[in-house]
Motif scaffolding. Structure first.
Motif, mmCIF file in Angstrom:
data_model
loop_
_atom_site.group_PDB
_atom_site.id
_atom_site.type_symbol
_atom_site.label_atom_id
_atom_site.label_comp_id
_atom_site.label_asym_id
_atom_site.label_seq_id
_atom_site.Cartn_x
_atom_site.Cartn_y
_atom_site.Cartn_z
ATOM 1 N N PRO A 14 29.278 10.193 12.071
ATOM 2 C CA PRO A 14 28.267 10.863 12.526
ATOM 3 C C PRO A 14 27.577 11.721 11.347
ATOM 4 C CG PRO A 14 30.966 11.071 12.730
ATOM 5 C CD PRO A 14 31.037 10.320 11.504
ATOM 6 N N TRP A 49 28.869 11.142 21.735
ATOM 7 C CA TRP A 49 27.727 12.217 21.082
ATOM 8 C C TRP A 49 27.801 13.159 21.915
ATOM 9 C CZ3 TRP A 49 26.963 6.822 21.126
ATOM 10 C CH2 TRP A 49 27.066 5.972 20.605
ATOM 11 N N GLY A 59 26.803 12.895 16.308
ATOM 12 C CA GLY A 59 27.812 11.987 16.660
ATOM 13 C C GLY A 59 27.449 10.221 15.689
ATOM 14 N N GLU A 125 35.509 15.266 24.702
ATOM 15 C CA GLU A 125 35.726 14.948 22.929
ATOM 16 C C GLU A 125 36.828 14.241 22.803
ATOM 17 O OE1 GLU A 125 34.870 17.003 19.851
ATOM 18 O OE2 GLU A 125 33.955 18.816 21.394
#
Length: 321
Positions: A14, A49, A59, A125
């Protein structure tokens, strides 16, 4: 047995503060989450993201955990993922493909197992896992389906809207099927809303004959502020990726659906969705589509739209302040 998505099999690193136009992503979908006051973007590839302002993103993150013992196999491809908040949970609608399973043949081509499915999480998430006690199959196993989206009608009934792929029926369709109240499975049989060939704007040439294109891609259901029910969807004008719109004559999901004469977005933009920003502005997320030496380059973009009237009007690319 749960496993990470196919994307997890390669090393994902990320990054922080990535400009939107630096991200390579097909079929972008953005959830504006009023609970966390964040934006979450996903799409093909099954990665996630997140952003506070839509302009800069952190992300990507691996967020899916599928069942390796299911029809998906251990490393399914993930296309056109969407995240919808519904009754206190986050639901992940996506197309999963197991290239090692063949469901039939059409025009001499093998059809691999590709189907729309739903995962769930308590957090935007993730991790997103199979819906508890859910059906292992939401749609008939012998159908090639893709690009599922979510809609709740005026009666409160939830629906999955998706494409039955043209590679199997030779004339792609946009179909609907009702979901159980907890989205753990489907109810009844799917029905067709419209066919690709009904579009007056999509075109292709076969054996020198010009005809309606057969591809349906990326449906997304919406209502204008006047209450008119519409669906944006994508096809082709010869070799140009293009998005159009259809409106329900009855105001109901069952239609009948009337295709508009002209596309709704500029050429080489498609697979769109609509969302309200955390400040209440309505935007469209799409990806641009460019062929560079045989490789498709797809980048997410935002368009400003006007939905105050009876029709969806795309005003132009959104400019960050």
């Amino acid at each position: 047995m749960l496993n990470g998505s196919a994307s997890a099999q390669r090393r994902i690193v990320p990054r922080k503060h990535m400009p939107l136009d630096s991200i390579r992503l097909s079929d972008p979908f953005i959830l504006a989450d009023s609970i966390t006051h964040m934006y979450y973007m996903t799409g093909t590839g099954g990665l996630l993201w997140k952003s506070k302002d839509l302009q800069y993103w952190d992300g990507p993150f691996v967020v899916t955990h599928t069942d390796s013992s299911s029809w998906m196999g251990p490393h399914p491809m993930i296309w056109a993922a969407e995240i919808h908040y519904y009754k206190g949970k986050y639901y992940y609608f996506a197309t999963f493909t197991n290239a090692k399973k063949v469901i039939g043949h059409f025009n001499g081509n093998a059809l691999v197992r590709r189907a729309c499915h739903i995962l769930v999480s308590d957090d935007p998430e993730g991790p997103y896992k199979p819906v508890p006690s859910g059906d292992s199959v939401y749609l008939p196993a012998n159908l090639s389906t893709l690009d599922a989206t979510f809609w709740v009608d005026k009666l409160g009934d939830p629906w999955m809207i998706y494409c039955h792929e043209w590679v199997q029926n030779n004339n792609g369709t946009v179909d609907k099927i009702r979901l159980k109240p907890d989205l753990s499975g489907t109810v009844g049989q799917p029905t067709t809303l419209f066919k690709a060939s009904e579009s007056p704007w999509s075109r292709e040439k076969i054996n020198g004959k010009i005809q309606a294109n057969r591809v349906t891609d990326g449906p997304y259901v919406f209502r204008t502020q006047t209450g008119r029910l519409g669906i944006i969807w994508t096809s082709w004008v010869y070799n140009v990726y293009t998005q159009g719109v259809a409106y329900s004559k009855s105001g109901k999901l069952s239609g009948p659906w009337k295709q508009q004469v002209k596309p709704v977005t500029p050429p080489n933009y498609g697979h769109g969705m609509l969302f309200k920003t955390l400040n209440g502005q309505t935007l469209m997320a799409v990806h641009s589509h460019k062929d560079v030496n045989g490789h498709y380059i797809r980048i997410p973009h935002l368009f400003s739209v006007d939905m105050t009237g009876d029709s969806l009007v795309v005003k132009g690319q959104y400019r960050f302040k």
